[in-house]
Design an enzyme around this catalytic site. Structure first.
Site, PDB file in Angstrom:
ATOM      1  N   ASP A 172      74.919  59.771  50.221  1.00 49.51           N
ATOM      2  CA  ASP A 172      75.570  58.673  50.476  1.00 49.51           C
ATOM      3  C   ASP A 172      75.785  57.584  49.404  1.00 49.51           C
ATOM      4  O   ASP A 172      75.188  57.457  48.285  1.00 49.51           O
ATOM      5  CB  ASP A 172      74.916  57.930  51.629  1.00 49.51           C
ATOM      6  CG  ASP A 172      75.778  56.940  52.693  1.00 49.51           C
ATOM      7  OD1 ASP A 172      76.862  57.009  52.362  1.00 49.51           O
ATOM      8  OD2 ASP A 172      75.172  56.966  53.753  1.00 49.51           O
ATOM      9  N   LYS A 223      78.115  67.873  52.437  1.00 51.68           N
ATOM     10  CA  LYS A 223      76.844  67.732  53.289  1.00 51.68           C
ATOM     11  C   LYS A 223      77.405  66.664  54.516  1.00 51.68           C
ATOM     12  O   LYS A 223      77.831  65.492  54.050  1.00 51.68           O
ATOM     13  CB  LYS A 223      75.731  66.968  52.785  1.00 51.68           C
ATOM     14  CG  LYS A 223      74.790  66.609  53.689  1.00 51.68           C
ATOM     15  CD  LYS A 223      73.519  65.785  52.850  1.00 51.68           C
ATOM     16  CE  LYS A 223      72.524  65.128  53.871  1.00 51.68           C
ATOM     17  NZ  LYS A 223      71.571  64.361  53.256  1.00 51.68           N
ATOM     18  N   ASP A 270      76.895  64.348  57.521  1.00 48.69           N
ATOM     19  CA  ASP A 270      75.900  63.789  58.380  1.00 48.69           C
ATOM     20  C   ASP A 270      76.070  63.224  59.931  1.00 48.69           C
ATOM     21  O   ASP A 270      77.335  63.743  60.117  1.00 48.69           O
ATOM     22  CB  ASP A 270      75.209  62.501  57.492  1.00 48.69           C
ATOM     23  CG  ASP A 270      73.835  62.368  57.537  1.00 48.69           C
ATOM     24  OD1 ASP A 270      73.145  62.741  58.656  1.00 48.69           O
ATOM     25  OD2 ASP A 270      73.323  61.690  56.849  1.00 48.69           O
ATOM     26  N   ARG A 286      71.215  71.928  59.918  1.00 48.80           N
ATOM     27  CA  ARG A 286      69.946  71.308  59.991  1.00 48.80           C
ATOM     28  C   ARG A 286      69.146  71.340  61.237  1.00 48.80           C
ATOM     29  O   ARG A 286      70.022  71.127  62.127  1.00 48.80           O
ATOM     30  CB  ARG A 286      69.844  70.136  59.285  1.00 48.80           C
ATOM     31  CG  ARG A 286      68.589  69.930  58.356  1.00 48.80           C
ATOM     32  CD  ARG A 286      68.815  68.704  57.335  1.00 48.80           C
ATOM     33  NE  ARG A 286      68.343  67.455  57.986  1.00 48.80           N
ATOM     34  CZ  ARG A 286      68.393  66.297  57.574  1.00 48.80           C
ATOM     35  NH1 ARG A 286      68.971  66.244  56.100  1.00 48.80           N
ATOM     36  NH2 ARG A 286      67.863  65.283  58.201  1.00 48.80           N
ATOM     37  N   ASP A 344      65.292  63.884  59.046  1.00 48.64           N
ATOM     38  CA  ASP A 344      64.919  63.977  57.558  1.00 48.64           C
ATOM     39  C   ASP A 344      63.452  64.077  57.223  1.00 48.64           C
ATOM     40  O   ASP A 344      62.656  63.601  58.163  1.00 48.64           O
ATOM     41  CB  ASP A 344      65.148  62.507  57.006  1.00 48.64           C
ATOM     42  CG  ASP A 344      66.818  62.299  56.519  1.00 48.64           C
ATOM     43  OD1 ASP A 344      67.576  63.072  57.318  1.00 48.64           O
ATOM     44  OD2 ASP A 344      67.305  61.226  56.045  1.00 48.64           O
TER      45      ASP A 344
END
Ligand code: NAG
Ligand code: NAG
Ligand code: NAG
Length: 462
Positions: free
Chosen positions: A68, A142, A144, A200, A204
């Site tokens: 990010d 990636k 999110d 995922r 995190d």
């Protein structure tokens, strides 16, 4: 560092859709865990140079993934912009330099109107943003889950939100590895595999082995988990992944076939950490071409607990290329332990109570952590002058660019086998090992009866 590498092994990411990418788990580096928003062109270029010079690229770490905080809003034309202060020559220039070094470039965005750090997100701008990644020669995304404007709560809603980017990426015609990061929400294990290369299973990770934390509120990825969050410990994630090891479509990815993304700042990497990250015997497990899952065969909570009331031991096993078997002892108890397993238990998935034919075969047990690079060599690698040629000991490094793991395994390359510690078979049906507290031991059981390895094994024995 060992917990950090463990969380790479068990990061709770599994692999799915077959668009030609991620046929083995992706390997690389991502800045988020150690550097957060401190991103810049020079960070990516310095890191890339270390990946190459320290031999990490040639053991397989090829994706340099920017996380990010690279964005600078969206122009009136609707296209997202990169921050010209952090990336003065633009993203395409970074991609070119990475590609010139033989590396691949990863990008980050969120399926929300803002990213997690509150920069411009891609929700409802999927096509234009995919066009932008392609105009920058990006190889990986990636994606999110922050600021999704309430578009979650039921699998189909999350599916549609992520599928829109999957379709936009596909429509560009450029193969882009799609790494879906919805933290395990909305039963992603039931749909992630059909639209993404990897997906995922949890919130995190943070740098704790066992510590419970309300910011990572869910214990089980399958139940309706509304706050996957962050601050998830290594053991929290391992236990979330364990029931879903059959959910990768191509690789049937087990926890041990998670992508290996280094989260450390490579500019300050210790020699000890390098010897962990570059251990080819362990990477060969992750990058082996066999598509069968590794699964947990034992979870025992009846061990010494730590001050958080946590403690358990686990044993994982599964088949490896070419005819080998992996056994993993994981000691999450609050003391050093001797752990054991039997031939019948290791092959329990092939048939109960010793009925599996494998229980009649004999294996050599190889300790995969025993033959790591020594610290002195690792120090030399990290401190050598940038202008020097690769040092003479470079011949000891495993170079997967020259010898893919598949070939090295068939040739019984000693760097991939680790250290032989004994036999395991009908005459010696118990495998035992001392496993330090919060530690892991991994053994490759090499099938002595076995196919493609026979020649190499004979050569060694003569
Ligand atoms: C690996 O082999 C390639 C091809 O020969 C070579 O260019 C590269 O420098 C080698 N890597 C290391 C770390 O020695
Ligand atoms: C797009 O999807 C099709 C169908 O799954 C696949 O064959 C093709 O390789 C994909 N192309 C890209 C660039 O991802
Ligand atoms: C060991 O190798 C033999 C011969 O290739 C094969 O039949 C057998 O299934 C292998 N055992 C395991 C556990 O893979």
């Amino acid at each position: 560092m060992l917990p950090l590498f463990l969380h790479a092994l068990f990061s709770g990411v599994v692999l799915g859709v077959n668009n030609g990418l991620a046929r083995t788990p992706q390997m690389g580096w991502n800045n988020w865990n150690s550097l957060g928003c401190a991103v810049s062109e020079s960070l990516l270029l310095d890191t890339s140079k270390i990946l190459v010079d320290a031999g990490l690229k040639d053991v397989g770490y090829q994706y340099v993934v920017l996380d990010d905080c690279w964005q600078d809003g969206r122009g009136e034309d609707g296209y997202i912009r990169s921050d010209a202060g952090k990336f003065p020559h633009g993203m395409k220039r970074v991609a070119q330099q990475l590609h010139d070094m033989g590396l691949l470039y990863g990008m980050y965005s969120s399926a929300g109107d803002m990213t997690c750090a509150r920069y411009e997100g891609s929700l409802d701008h999927e096509e234009k943003d995919a066009e932008t990644w392609v105009s920058w020669d990006i190889d990986y995304l990636k994606y999110d889950n922050c600021f999704h404007r309430g578009r979650f709560g039921y699998p189909e809603i999350s599916f549609n939100r992520y599928d829109k980017m999957a379709k936009a990426l596909n429509a560009t015609g450029r193969p882009i590895l799609y790494s879906l990061c919805s933290w395990g929400e909305d039963y992603v294990h039931t749909w992630g595999m059909s639209i993404a290369n990897s997906w995922r299973m949890s919130g995190d990770i943070y740098d704790h082995f066992n510590r419970p934390d309300d910011l990572c509120a869910c214990d089980d990825a399958g139940s309706h988990c509304v706050a996957p969050g962050f601050h998830c410990s290594v053991m929290n994630i391992i236990n979330k992944v364990a029931p879903y090891v059959d959910r990768g479509t191509f690789l049937h990815v087990a926890a041990l076939k998670s992508p290996l993304l280094i989260g450390a700042d490579l500019r300050t990497l210790s020699a000890q950490a390098l010897t962990i990250l570059n251990n080819p015997a362990v990477i060969a497990i992750n990058q082996g071409p066999l598509g069968r899952s590794v699964a947990r065969i034992l979870r025992d909570l009846n061990v010494k607990k730590d001050r958080y009331g946590q403690g358990e031991v686990q044993i994982w096993t599964g088949p490896l290329f070419p005819h080998d078997q992996l056994v993993v002892f994981l000691n999450a108890a609050d003391e050093d332990l001797e752990m054991t397993t039997t031939l019948n238990d290791v092959f329990v998935h092939e048939g109960p109570e010793g009925s599996a034919t494998q229980t009649e075969e004999t294996f050599d047990a190889h300790d995969l952590w025993a033959n790591r690079m020594d610290i002195v060599t690792a120090e030399k690698i990290l401190t050598r002058e940038q202008s020097q040629q690769p040092p003479s000991h470079a011949k000891e490094w495993y170079n997967a660019t020259v010898t893919p793991y598949k070939d090295g395994l068939l040739e019984a390359d000693p760097r991939l086998l680790g250290q032989r510690i004994g036999s395991f078979g009908p005459d010696q049906p118990v495998l035992r090992a001392d496993v330090p507290r919060h530690g892991i031991r991994m053994f490759r059981l090499r099938n002595l009866t076995g196919g493609g390895t026979r020649y190499a094994l004979h050569k060694d024995e003569l």
